[in-house]
Write an enzyme that holds these catalytic residues in place. Structure first.
Site, PDB file in Angstrom:
ATOM      1  N   ASP A   1      37.321  44.353  49.935  1.00  0.00           N
ATOM      2  CA  ASP A   1      36.837  42.984  49.878  1.00  0.00           C
ATOM      3  C   ASP A   1      38.025  42.062  49.665  1.00  0.00           C
ATOM      4  O   ASP A   1      39.177  42.505  49.600  1.00  0.00           O
ATOM      5  CB  ASP A   1      35.778  42.802  48.786  1.00  0.00           C
ATOM      6  CG  ASP A   1      36.338  43.041  47.381  1.00  0.00           C
ATOM      7  OD1 ASP A   1      37.545  43.335  47.245  1.00  0.00           O
ATOM      8  OD2 ASP A   1      35.569  42.938  46.406  1.00  0.00           O
TER       9      ASP A   1
ATOM     10  N   ASP B   1      39.308  38.802  47.199  1.00  0.00           N
ATOM     11  CA  ASP B   1      39.028  38.072  45.960  1.00  0.00           C
ATOM     12  C   ASP B   1      39.918  36.842  45.852  1.00  0.00           C
ATOM     13  O   ASP B   1      41.132  36.918  46.091  1.00  0.00           O
ATOM     14  CB  ASP B   1      39.273  38.961  44.739  1.00  0.00           C
ATOM     15  CG  ASP B   1      38.410  40.223  44.750  1.00  0.00           C
ATOM     16  OD1 ASP B   1      37.248  40.122  45.183  1.00  0.00           O
ATOM     17  OD2 ASP B   1      38.896  41.285  44.337  1.00  0.00           O
TER      18      ASP B   1
ATOM     19  N   ASP C   1      34.734  37.474  47.177  1.00  0.00           N
ATOM     20  CA  ASP C   1      34.365  37.005  45.841  1.00  0.00           C
ATOM     21  C   ASP C   1      35.176  35.767  45.495  1.00  0.00           C
ATOM     22  O   ASP C   1      36.412  35.755  45.623  1.00  0.00           O
ATOM     23  CB  ASP C   1      34.624  38.082  44.783  1.00  0.00           C
ATOM     24  CG  ASP C   1      33.675  39.267  44.911  1.00  0.00           C
ATOM     25  OD1 ASP C   1      32.645  39.118  45.600  1.00  0.00           O
ATOM     26  OD2 ASP C   1      33.968  40.334  44.347  1.00  0.00           O
TER      27      ASP C   1
END
Length: 518
Positions: free
Chosen positions: A325, A327, A442
């Protein structure tokens, strides 16, 4: 009971911090009891006994210590521990606890016999390279260059299996063992090279020995091929699905995505989004894709709050070429200006069709005067938004930035409401050609006063951060989080604006992000 004898208090001896209120009969001896494998309660009992007998027993190791007392440790293990504590230490006696107990019974230091001395492993082959590393991962420098990937992969798989079984203790033990091997400067070829290294328990050593001798671990292979492990690994790869949910589904007979889709189980929004975009999300995110997402996030943030700062964190900040992912940590140099930022950023992103899913949680952190309360979990309490981005593929990324910004600005001015349903409809229209992929992103907003701690916490690795907190608590009597550092002895918060200052407060040498890949 034997009556206590009156003793004369010798005031001429100074610096006897370990014998407050007791007569120091043997000033030339400074003893230190190693807590490792001895345990806290037994160490406290033996220390107090020694002080009552007139021995100088120090509570903390220092260069003045002449005798180190250990129980169930080899000489190599104690030396490795000493090397992690003091650089350039002098000669000290490394003794088994039997010398200490015999001295207690005699009421004076008994002669040191060979049986009292901790034995060090003698290696006959001078060319066999031995290793020595500090006990805590936050004391070590771990780059992405791993000379023992076969060994660490085996231990990491067992750690993952323990996590899926919600056995956190076993999982952390395997992770710590793997972290030690990751930081070694060369490949391990013989078990003798591991003598004295910290964090290598019996179970981990058996796995390492099996791999070195047979090329693979029978336990690891059996785990890897087990139906339960394979099923839970697939199910927990779905965004929004944890170990408990996956285990419940497995016990219901669900082992594949196809079975889950046909099971009739009710999924929450996150799980449904994770299932819908599964094929994209399980693919690694490249650094180029992370930079493309950064451009979008920066455009969104700066459009609603000029002067804000955006930092790419996580594995990409540590130098990893790919990640699962992306961030981002967002702040503003003026305290308080970040309040209300997240909702505006999310609205901007939703209006422009960049979000396939989002869930925002508010900042719930409160700084208590008497120190931080124990959190319910290891998660911090910043305002954050967990999202699934719709990222255009390469041909769309090449569009003119100025033209795109102008179009997005016009759209924002004419869109009074944020509508995730509009975004989803737009996505459905493009699904046939699908010139985009789904990426987990995120977003975290931090006040500038907590930014140094947030940046440290969100950079990782997960084990490095765990070891930082363990070091703070066990070695410094401090409480560290992604929000603050609290000194429990002084009953006050220690302020810091940079990661370097936090390391200095903790008494640690600064470790740059690229060397935190524990």
């Amino acid at each position: 009971m034997v009556p206590l004898k009156r003793r004369k208090v010798l005031s001429s001896h100074t610096g006897n911090t370990g014998n407050t209120g007791n007569e120091c009969k043997f000033p030339g001896l400074v003893l230190f009891l190693l807590e490792r494998k001895m345990g806290t309660s037994r160490r406290v009992f033996l220390s107090e006994l020694g002080k009552k007998k007139g021995f100088r027993v120090e509570d903390e190791f220092s260069e003045s210590v002449t005798h180190v007392i250990s129980e169930n440790n080899s000489g190599d293990e104690v030396i490795a521990w000493l090397d992690s504590q003091v650089k350039g230490r002098g000669l000290v006696h490394l003794l088994d606890v039997s010398w200490y107990t015999e001295s207690m019974r005699a009421g004076l230091p008994v002669d040191i016999q060979h049986r009292h001395k901790l034995q060090q492993q003698q290696t006959e082959e001078a060319e066999t390279e031995t290793f020595s590393v500090p006990s805590y991962a936050c004391q070590r420098r771990t780059t992405l260059e791993n000379h023992n990937s076969v060994l660490t992969d085996a231990l990491s798989l067992l750690a993952e299996n323990a996590e899926l079984s919600e056995e956190e203790g076993r999982s952390v033990a395997f992770r710590r063992a793997a972290a030690v091997l990751k930081c070694l400067p060369a490949a391990v070829t013989d078990m003798t090279q591991l003598r004295g290294l910290p964090c290598l328990g019996d179970h981990s050593l058996r796995v390492i020995k099996d791999v070195l001798e047979n090329g693979a671990s029978s336990e690891v292979e059996a785990t890897k091929n087990s139906e339960r492990f394979k099923a839970l690994k697939v199910l927990t790869s779905i965004f929004g699905v944890g170990a408990k949910t996956a285990d419940r589904w497995f016990r219901d007979g669900i082992q594949t995505l196809t079975q889950l889709r046909g099971s009739g189980h009710t999924l929450n929004r996150a799980q449904q989004a994770g299932l819908d975009h599964y094929d994209d999300i399980i693919q690694p995110v490249s650094r180029a894709e992370a930079e493309a997402v950064r451009e979008i996030v920066e455009r969104a943030v700066l459009s609603v709050l000029p002067g804000a700062q955006i930092s790419l964190t996580g594995g990409f900040r540590r130098g990893k070429p790919t990640g699962h992912d992306v961030d981002f940590l967002i702040t503003h140099p003026e305290e308080g200006r970040e309040e209300g930022l997240m909702s505006k950023v999310v609205c901007w992103l939703e209006t422009q069709g960049f979000l396939l899913y989002q869930k925002t949680t508010r900042n719930s952190y409160l700084e208590a005067k008497d120190g931080p309360a124990r959190p319910a979990s290891n998660m911090d309490r910043f305002e954050r938004c967990l999202t699934i981005f719709r990222l255009s593929k390469e041909e769309e990324k090449k569009k003119g930035g100025a033209e795109l910004t102008e179009t997005l600005t016009e759209n924002l001015q004419t869109a009074p409401l944020c509508s995730s349903s509009r975004v989803q409809q737009g996505g459905d229209r493009e699904e046939g050609g699908k010139p985009w992929r789904a990426v987990r992103v995120d977003l975290v907003v931090s006040p500038i006063s907590q930014f140094g701690f947030a940046l440290l916490g969100w950079t990782g690795s997960k084990l490095f951060e765990r070891e930082l907190r363990r070091w703070a608590g066990h070695e410094k009597s401090m409480s560290l989080s992604s929000h603050a550092l609290y000194d429990n002895k002084q009953s006050r918060y220690l302020r810091a604006t940079t990661e370097e200052e936090i390391f200095a407060h903790l008494g640690l040498e600064y470790v740059p992000p690229s060397e935190r890949n524990a």
